[in-house]
Design a protein around this motif. Structure first.
Motif, short mmCIF file in Angstrom:
data_model
loop_
_atom_site.label_atom_id
_atom_site.label_comp_id
_atom_site.label_asym_id
_atom_site.label_seq_id
_atom_site.Cartn_x
_atom_site.Cartn_y
_atom_site.Cartn_z
N VAL A 37 12.47 47.17 64.72
CA VAL A 37 11.82 47.99 63.70
C VAL A 37 12.42 47.61 62.35
CG1 VAL A 37 11.33 50.35 62.92
CG2 VAL A 37 11.60 49.88 65.37
N VAL A 38 11.56 47.22 61.42
CA VAL A 38 12.04 46.85 60.08
C VAL A 38 11.48 47.87 59.08
CG1 VAL A 38 12.00 45.08 58.27
CG2 VAL A 38 12.11 44.40 60.67
N ALA A 39 12.37 48.42 58.26
CA ALA A 39 11.93 49.42 57.26
C ALA A 39 12.62 49.14 55.93
CB ALA A 39 12.29 50.82 57.75
N SER A 40 11.98 49.55 54.86
CA SER A 40 12.62 49.43 53.54
C SER A 40 13.79 50.40 53.50
CB SER A 40 11.61 49.79 52.45
OG SER A 40 10.54 48.88 52.52
N ALA A 41 14.87 49.97 52.81
CA ALA A 41 16.09 50.78 52.76
C ALA A 41 16.37 51.20 51.31
CB ALA A 41 17.24 49.97 53.32
N VAL A 73 17.85 36.34 61.32
CA VAL A 73 17.33 36.96 60.09
C VAL A 73 17.29 35.93 58.96
CG1 VAL A 73 17.77 38.72 58.32
CG2 VAL A 73 18.08 39.29 60.73
N ARG A 74 18.39 35.17 58.80
CA ARG A 74 18.43 34.19 57.69
C ARG A 74 17.36 33.12 57.89
NH1 ARG A 74 24.39 34.32 58.43
NH2 ARG A 74 25.12 35.97 57.04
N ALA A 75 17.23 32.63 59.13
CA ALA A 75 16.22 31.57 59.38
C ALA A 75 14.82 32.11 59.14
CB ALA A 75 16.36 31.05 60.80
N THR A 76 14.58 33.36 59.52
CA THR A 76 13.24 33.93 59.35
C THR A 76 12.94 34.11 57.86
OG1 THR A 76 13.52 35.09 61.43
CG2 THR A 76 11.71 35.82 60.04
N LEU A 77 13.92 34.63 57.12
CA LEU A 77 13.70 34.83 55.68
C LEU A 77 13.46 33.47 55.01
CD1 LEU A 77 16.40 37.58 54.97
CD2 LEU A 77 13.91 37.89 55.05
N PRO A 85 16.40 38.68 49.59
CA PRO A 85 15.74 39.70 50.40
C PRO A 85 15.84 41.08 49.78
CG PRO A 85 17.72 38.89 51.50
CD PRO A 85 17.54 38.06 50.28
N PRO A 86 14.79 41.87 49.94
CA PRO A 86 14.86 43.27 49.48
C PRO A 86 15.78 44.05 50.42
CG PRO A 86 12.82 42.87 50.69
CD PRO A 86 13.52 41.55 50.60
N PHE A 117 8.30 39.01 60.08
CA PHE A 117 7.05 38.39 59.59
C PHE A 117 6.03 39.48 59.28
CE2 PHE A 117 8.61 34.24 60.66
CZ PHE A 117 7.87 33.37 59.89
N ALA A 118 5.92 40.45 60.19
CA ALA A 118 4.93 41.53 59.98
C ALA A 118 5.29 42.34 58.74
CB ALA A 118 4.88 42.43 61.21
N HIS A 119 6.57 42.58 58.53
CA HIS A 119 7.00 43.36 57.36
C HIS A 119 6.56 42.68 56.06
CE1 HIS A 119 9.51 46.33 55.31
NE2 HIS A 119 9.80 45.35 54.46
N PHE A 120 6.63 41.34 56.07
CA PHE A 120 6.24 40.60 54.86
C PHE A 120 4.75 40.23 54.89
CE2 PHE A 120 10.81 40.25 54.77
CZ PHE A 120 11.10 40.47 53.41
N GLY A 121 4.01 40.84 55.82
CA GLY A 121 2.55 40.69 55.86
C GLY A 121 2.09 39.32 56.30
N GLN A 122 2.92 38.62 57.09
CA GLN A 122 2.51 37.27 57.50
C GLN A 122 2.36 37.17 59.01
OE1 GLN A 122 4.12 33.79 55.79
NE2 GLN A 122 4.68 34.80 53.88
N VAL A 123 1.42 36.33 59.41
CA VAL A 123 1.19 36.06 60.84
C VAL A 123 2.10 34.89 61.22
CG1 VAL A 123 -0.55 35.27 62.51
CG2 VAL A 123 -1.18 36.82 60.65
N VAL A 124 2.65 34.94 62.44
CA VAL A 124 3.54 33.85 62.84
C VAL A 124 3.09 33.29 64.18
CG1 VAL A 124 5.24 35.49 63.84
CG2 VAL A 124 5.96 33.19 63.18
#
Ligand code: MEV
Length: 327
Positions: A37-41, A73-77, A85-86, A117-124
């Protein structure tokens, strides 16, 4: 807030030999899943990752390249092109046994990549997920073949040879498997390392064993594609004998395997790294209860019943409704 899931996995045949270039067959297990689960902090809090099932909670800035989840996380960003990153709060959960040969590490990482990917609105694409997860698998496993990240990322049964594109495998008839957790944790890195040391001492003998496992894998593929469960069961048993010769079984696993066979399984073997973790038993559907009961009576801590079918879910939903789980 975005959420993503990833399944556990089993190796049907070919573990260990697959590290040395031989083929193997693996399938996802949708009855146990990892969730991210990814959420803005709050502003200024940075990127925090918490995976309480594996007792980890850290801030991305604090950890180095030896932390598998931070590597993911780093590789995905980086893939997303996010340089700064925000503030993010990432939570990971899993009911996949840890160090049990069911791909818990790969599943956590896969869920994490997808949720980011979903958090940043992208399909992977699964290929991208698999490649990112492989980097973290190297930390969990030492010298992994890549089979775990591939089967978990693609979420369907695969025929896998290291360094080649995985092929989807289509069973002609559903396969029912009883998975039994020995309750003995056994990190894959250690068993892969043990086989490596054996191979260094006895290269010729190990290469012969790997070749024999490769023949079984070829025959297993045919049996699966022809819906021949009797033959597949016998191939499980033969593979177990070769895995014992590689030194990756254990008394506890042997006891569970014997119990499953005596209760009417078509075949049974360890699955994954071995020495602990899980065994798998191929059964006719009407033997599920008898085999599960026998495994429990022989000390299995948890039983999962899964079916490998022609079509796995194309996307990654939560648990499948027909899943049966006996605890
Ligand atoms: C682990 O699920 C399978 C092993 O063959 C290791 C690997 O392939 O990386 C034991």
């Amino acid at each position: 807030m975005t959420t993503a899931n990833a399944p556990g996995k089993i190796i049907l045949i070919g573990e260990h030999a697959v590290v040395y270039g031989r083929p193997a067959i693996a399938a996802p297990v949708w009855q146990c899943v990892a969730t991210a689960v990814v959420a803005s902090a709050p502003p200024g809090s940075g990127v925090t990752i918490s995976a309480m099932d594996i007792h980890r909670r850290f801030s991305l800035d604090e950890v180095g390249e030896d932390e598998p989840l931070a590597v993911v996380v780093r590789a995905t960003l980086a893939h997303l092109g996010v340089q700064h990153p925000p503030d993010l709060q990432i939570e990971l959960h899993s009911d996949i046994p840890i160090a049990g040969g069911l791909g818990s590490g790969a599943a956590l990482s896969t869920a994490l990549v997808r949720a980011l990917f979903a958090h940043f609105g992208q399909v992977v694409e699964p290929e991208v997920v698999s490649a990112i997860v492989y980097e973290s698998e190297r930390l969990y496993h030492g010298a992994p073949s890549g089979i775990d990240n591939t089967v978990v990322a693609f979420g369907q049964p695969i025929w896998f040879i290291k360094g080649k594109a995985a092929e989807p495998l289509r069973p002609a008839a559903p396969l029912t498997l009883v998975i039994a957790d020995s309750g003995v944790p056994s990190p894959t890195k250690e068993t892969v390392g043990a086989v490596r040391r054996l191979w260094e001492r006895e290269t010729e003998r190990c290469e012969v064993l790997f070749d024999e496992i490769a023949v079984l894998a070829q025959r297993a593929r045919l049996a699966i594609e022809q819906g021949d469960r009797q033959t597949l069961g016998r191939l499980f048993d033969a593979d177990q004998t070769l895995l014992e010769a590689l030194g990756v079984s254990s008394e506890t696993l042997d006891r569970l395997i014997l119990a499953a066979r005596r209760a009417g399984a078509l075949g049974a073997k360890l699955s994954g790294g071995g020495r602990g973790g899980n065994i798998i038993a191929l059964v006719e559907p009407e033997r599920v209860d008898a085999v599960s009961t026998a495994l429990k009576a022989s000390g299995a801590r948890r039983i999962i019943v899964t079916q490998i079918e022609r079509r796995s879910p194309p996307s990654l939903p939560s648990r499948r409704p027909e899943a049966r789980e006996l605890r």
